[in-house]
Design a protein around this motif. Structure first.
Motif, PDB file in Angstrom:
ATOM      1  N   SER A 294     -35.273  66.010   8.498  1.00 27.20           N
ATOM      2  CA  SER A 294     -36.057  66.257   9.718  1.00 27.20           C
ATOM      3  C   SER A 294     -36.387  64.965  10.467  1.00 27.20           C
ATOM      4  O   SER A 294     -36.307  64.917  11.705  1.00 27.20           O
ATOM      5  N   GLU A 295     -36.752  63.911   9.754  1.00 24.30           N
ATOM      6  CA  GLU A 295     -37.080  62.646  10.426  1.00 24.30           C
ATOM      7  C   GLU A 295     -35.849  62.060  11.104  1.00 24.30           C
ATOM      8  O   GLU A 295     -35.916  61.548  12.224  1.00 24.30           O
ATOM      9  N   LEU A 296     -34.713  62.157  10.428  1.00 21.23           N
ATOM     10  CA  LEU A 296     -33.462  61.657  10.993  1.00 21.23           C
ATOM     11  C   LEU A 296     -33.070  62.454  12.227  1.00 21.23           C
ATOM     12  O   LEU A 296     -32.616  61.887  13.234  1.00 21.23           O
ATOM     13  N   ILE A 297     -33.237  63.757  12.164  1.00 23.01           N
ATOM     14  CA  ILE A 297     -32.909  64.614  13.305  1.00 23.01           C
ATOM     15  C   ILE A 297     -33.749  64.227  14.521  1.00 23.01           C
ATOM     16  O   ILE A 297     -33.260  64.214  15.655  1.00 23.01           O
ATOM     17  N   ALA A 298     -35.000  63.877  14.289  1.00 18.25           N
ATOM     18  CA  ALA A 298     -35.884  63.505  15.393  1.00 18.25           C
ATOM     19  C   ALA A 298     -35.498  62.168  16.017  1.00 18.25           C
ATOM     20  O   ALA A 298     -35.634  61.975  17.227  1.00 18.25           O
ATOM     21  N   SER A 299     -34.996  61.240  15.203  1.00 12.45           N
ATOM     22  CA  SER A 299     -34.730  59.890  15.700  1.00 12.45           C
ATOM     23  C   SER A 299     -33.291  59.671  16.162  1.00 12.45           C
ATOM     24  O   SER A 299     -33.024  58.760  16.949  1.00 12.45           O
ATOM     25  N   LEU A 300     -32.344  60.491  15.687  1.00 15.29           N
ATOM     26  CA  LEU A 300     -30.931  60.237  15.959  1.00 15.29           C
ATOM     27  C   LEU A 300     -30.544  60.295  17.439  1.00 15.29           C
ATOM     28  O   LEU A 300     -29.758  59.453  17.891  1.00 15.29           O
TER      29      LEU A 300
END
Length: 228
Positions: A25-31
């Motif tokens: 989820s954190e990666l999805i938000a920042s990518l």
């Protein structure tokens, strides 16, 4: 008749290795912001080991984010998950892994390979049909060749062989050296995400660095300067 001009050589593109994915989820938000910061050709997804269903769901969550940014998603190993998760391919380590993976990946998906300590193994990987060869990644004990040795291998490959070569850079300085040596792609990862300025700033900086290195080494053969 005058000789046709040689087309400008394109600048190397970035290959981004993201931190090991457990909760995406954190990666999805920042990518989206991160992938907009530079010209990223592909993203290497390294998965935390767990059951297949969970790993597939984690990759599926990342696929639309990465692919919508124009990048390919490659899974580190786990060839059996590629098609089921909708990934674009896999990165393999060593000739045996490559040979075993090719029937399930080809012709529709990417099969890249690293873990090639000798020139002979590199050539064998190319002959098998690898879509790229990676030089410079740490081995199982965390050891890797010197920057100079990696640059020499990239230069050797670039001069003699057709499949793209990738340099595994652990710093901006290495990225410069590998772009200058003829790498088609520069893989970056941990040092990007460890940068105190933020991963986006670090990625944009290393992107500018490889363009600078490429322009210096290959003249006007850089992104954006190809003739219409």
């Amino acid at each position: 008749m005058p000789a046709k001009p040689v087309p400008p050589r394109p600048a190397p593109r970035l290959y981004l290795a993201v931190p090991v994915v457990e909760d995406p989820s954190e990666l999805i938000a920042s990518l989206p912001t991160l992938l907009a910061a530079a010209d990223v050709a592909a993203v290497l997804v390294r998965l935390r080991e767990t059951d297949q269903r969970t790993m597939i769901s984690r990759v599926k969550a990342l696929v639309p984010v990465i692919q919508s940014a124009g990048a390919a998603l490659l899974i580190d190993g786990h060839v059996e998950l590629v098609a089921r998760a909708g990934a674009d391919g896999a990165h393999l380590t060593g000739l045996v892994a490559l040979e075993e993976a090719l029937p399930s990946l080809k012709p529709d998906r990417i099969a890249g390979v690293g873990g090639l300590p000798t020139r002979h193994e590199s050539m064998a990987a190319g002959e098998l049909g690898a879509d790229y060869v990676l030089f410079g990644e740490p081995d199982a004990h965390g050891q890797r060749p010197s920057t100079q040795a990696i640059a020499e291998r990239l230069n050797w490959w670039d001069e003699l062989f057709e499949p793209p070569c990738v340099g595994y850079a652990t710093s901006r300085e290495e990225a410069f050296e590998f772009a200058s040596a003829g790498a088609d792609f520069v893989l970056v990862g941990d040092f990007i995400f460890a940068d105190q300025r933020g991963a986006g700033a670090a990625l944009a900086e290393v992107s500018a660095t490889i363009r600078e290195a490429h322009a210096s080494a290959f003249g006007k053969a850089r992104a954006g300067l190809t003739p219409e």
